[in-house]
Design a protein around this motif. Structure first.
Motif, short mmCIF file in Angstrom:
data_model
loop_
_atom_site.label_atom_id
_atom_site.label_comp_id
_atom_site.label_asym_id
_atom_site.label_seq_id
_atom_site.Cartn_x
_atom_site.Cartn_y
_atom_site.Cartn_z
N ILE A 80 -20.57 59.84 29.64
CA ILE A 80 -19.24 59.37 29.27
C ILE A 80 -18.64 60.34 28.25
N LYS A 81 -17.37 60.22 28.04
CA LYS A 81 -16.63 61.13 27.18
C LYS A 81 -17.11 60.99 25.73
N ASN A 82 -17.63 62.07 25.17
CA ASN A 82 -18.12 62.03 23.79
C ASN A 82 -17.37 62.98 22.87
N SER A 83 -16.31 63.57 23.39
CA SER A 83 -15.50 64.49 22.60
C SER A 83 -14.15 64.65 23.29
N LEU A 84 -13.14 65.02 22.53
CA LEU A 84 -11.84 65.32 23.14
C LEU A 84 -11.92 66.59 23.98
N ALA A 85 -13.01 67.35 23.84
CA ALA A 85 -13.21 68.55 24.65
C ALA A 85 -14.16 68.30 25.82
N PHE A 86 -14.43 67.04 26.13
CA PHE A 86 -15.37 66.66 27.19
C PHE A 86 -14.90 67.20 28.54
N ASP A 87 -15.85 67.75 29.30
CA ASP A 87 -15.52 68.33 30.60
C ASP A 87 -16.67 68.05 31.57
N ASN B 132 -29.14 60.72 16.93
CA ASN B 132 -28.13 61.71 16.53
C ASN B 132 -26.99 61.80 17.54
N LYS B 133 -26.63 60.68 18.12
CA LYS B 133 -25.56 60.65 19.11
C LYS B 133 -24.21 60.81 18.41
N ARG B 134 -23.29 61.48 19.08
CA ARG B 134 -21.96 61.68 18.54
C ARG B 134 -20.93 61.02 19.45
N PHE B 135 -20.02 60.30 18.82
CA PHE B 135 -18.93 59.65 19.52
C PHE B 135 -17.62 60.36 19.18
N ILE B 136 -16.57 60.04 19.91
CA ILE B 136 -15.25 60.56 19.54
C ILE B 136 -14.84 59.90 18.23
N MET B 137 -14.46 60.72 17.25
CA MET B 137 -14.06 60.20 15.95
C MET B 137 -12.73 60.80 15.54
N MET B 138 -11.78 59.96 15.15
CA MET B 138 -10.47 60.44 14.69
C MET B 138 -9.92 59.51 13.63
N ALA B 139 -9.00 60.05 12.85
CA ALA B 139 -8.26 59.21 11.91
C ALA B 139 -7.36 58.26 12.68
N ILE B 140 -7.19 57.07 12.17
CA ILE B 140 -6.29 56.09 12.79
C ILE B 140 -4.87 56.28 12.27
N ASN B 141 -4.75 56.61 11.00
CA ASN B 141 -3.42 56.74 10.40
C ASN B 141 -3.32 58.05 9.60
N ARG B 142 -2.16 58.29 9.01
CA ARG B 142 -1.90 59.43 8.13
C ARG B 142 -2.09 60.78 8.82
N GLY C 134 -11.51 55.84 13.28
CA GLY C 134 -11.99 55.16 14.47
C GLY C 134 -13.07 55.95 15.18
N PHE C 135 -14.05 55.23 15.70
CA PHE C 135 -15.08 55.81 16.59
C PHE C 135 -14.88 55.18 17.96
N PHE C 136 -14.86 56.00 18.99
CA PHE C 136 -14.48 55.52 20.32
C PHE C 136 -15.57 55.79 21.35
#
Length: 465
Positions: free
Chosen positions: A267-274, A351-361, A405-407
């Motif tokens: 599944i998608k684990n980064s905005l650069a997922f391909d 050590n799994k990584r999820f998509i992480m981004m700021a929600i605001n600002r 947020g973690f997605f």
């Protein structure tokens, strides 16, 4: 100068994306304004966006339908959901809207199946594929399900004793599958999976225990790769070995008609997922077709078991940054109002990584930070993203709350974290929100569970009032 958080995202990734868009300076997920969600329910919170479950099931079904048509494949395709990824009723209810089947892994799974049957969500025509090491209660529950008329329950034989154990209680004929003990990737600590029966032993096992038993019918060969379906030499090599076993077995076992290619899609684990899902499905169907044609045996019905792919991308978690600690010249620690160990245990355990981004600002300047959880455990942190060796977020300002947020966290995190039970350092589980769409396509939200209270935790510990 490009110093704002939005500049960083735009120059690092292809943004916006299908599920992620920006509403002025705050993030939207599938059209859901996440700041509105925070304002209504607070943070920390977890959420499940139910329509994504049906969306992913539909995508996979379409890929296989197109490949079957293209290659004139004579077998059928069956989509199975692995309940271990998320046993929650709202997940199963959504998944079962899509004419799918179920894969189980332990005794209590059968109780869930029976509950869903009583509600009409599952019928006797639904395949129930029973994986896992079977002892005592699991065998009893499988026996009960089959004896009550569920003939499409197929126990997958994991070891040499299970045929005998099942035969003792099941009345009349029943179907089984055999799991292949695949060889693990070279980097693994062991060579062969502890699950299943070795490649070379499957045909002798069939002759000695199944062919001579008039009540047992072999229907399925189960092939599972722990690292999932990936375009690697290792995966294709294991698939070819599996297909050789299937064709050899089919020649002496006319009832064998199904191949279960377990091991899920990533599944998608980064905005650069391909990842090219369509290519992988097309090539799998093509390889099965070619191998069976060369061996002059009919192609099998194809089963897949998708757990994370079904439910993973439906989940998310939102935290507030409470405080920033400058520990030395280089390290700034943003402390969240929850714990990674308890709410996203895979970040700590594997050590799994999820998509992480700021929600605001998003229009604020950014800085490099480390993220710390509330427990007193030194491992309760998150310090990098899938394709970057660092985390960048809008600069911490005490007077301007920052939410992150973690997605795509919807698979395994609740069950591994022990939903409803004790949490490390008694950090309470956050509230959980279900997000859906009504008949008109409007977003609806519902509180599934509140944040844990001290009374709940104390009762578990024996401190009854």
């Amino acid at each position: 100068m490009n110093t704002k958080y939005i500049d960083l995202i735009n120059q690092t990734y292809d943004f916006p994306q299908e599920e992620f868009t920006l509403n002025t300076a705050s993030l939207e997920f599938h059209g859901i304004d996440l700041m509105e969600l925070v304002e209504e329910y607070g943070a920390p919170l977890k959420f499940t966006y139910l329509p994504k479950i049906s969306d992913n099931i539909g995508r996979a079904k379409n890929w296989f339908a197109e490949a079957i048509k293209k290659h004139e494949y004579k077998g059928n395709y069956n989509y199975c959901y692995c309940t271990k990824s998320s046993h929650f009723k709202h997940v199963l209810n959504e998944a079962l809207k899509n004419d799918i089947h179920i894969e189980t892994s332990s005794a209590f799974d059968i109780d869930i199946v029976e509950n869903l049957k009583l509600e009409g969500k599952i019928t006797d025509d639904t395949f129930v594929i029973c994986n896992g090491f079977k002892r005592d209660q699991y065998v009893k529950n499988i026996t009960r399900l089959i004896n009550n008329g569920h003939k499409n329950c197929i126990p997958i034989i994991d070891n040499y004793e299970e045929i005998g154990l099942l035969s003792e209680g099941i009345k009349g004929k029943f179907k089984v599958g055999i799991r292949i003990a695949s060889e693990e990737e070279p980097k693994f600590e062991f060579y062969t999976s502890r699950l299943g029966i070795g490649y070379k032993n499957i045909v002798p096992f069939y002759k000695n225990q199944i062919a001579v038993n008039k009540n047992v019918e072999l229907k399925m060969l189960h092939f599972f790769i722990n690292t999932g379906i990936r375009d690697t030499a290792y995966y294709w090599n294991e698939l070819v070995k599996c297909l050789k076993v299937y064709t050899n077995l089919k020649k002496i076992c006319p009832t064998l008609d199904s191949l279960n290619i377990g091991g899920g899609f990533p599944i998608k684990n980064s905005l650069a997922f391909d990842y090219d899902y369509e290519y992988m499905v097309d090539e799998i169907v093509n390889q099965i077709n070619i191998t069976c044609d060369e061996a002059d045996v009919p192609v099998p019905n194809i089963f897949t078991e998708f757990g994370s792919f079904t439910v993973g991308e439906s989940g998310g978690a939102i935290y507030e940054v409470l405080y920033q600690k400058q520990q030395n010249d280089r390290e700034k620690w943003n402390m969240i109002n929850s714990s990674f160990i308890t709410t996203l245990p895979d970040t700590w355990a594997i050590n799994k990584r999820f998509i992480m981004m700021a929600i605001n600002r998003w229009n604020d300047e950014y800085e490099r930070v480390l993220l710390g959880g509330l427990t007193c455990d030194s491992d309760d942190y998150y310090n990098s993203e899938q394709h970057m060796a660092a985390i960048y977020l809008p600069k911490f300002k005490k007077e301007k709350p920052l939410y992150i947020g973690f997605f795509n966290t919807g698979a395994y995190q609740e069950t591994i974290g022990g939903f409803g039970g004790l949490q490390h350092c008694l950090i309470p589980s956050p509230k959980h929100i279900l997000i859906d769409k009504d008949a008109d396509g409007n977003i609806t939200t519902k509180l599934f569970s509140n944040q844990q209270t001290s009374e709940q935790l104390l009762n578990i510990l024996g401190y009854e009032h």
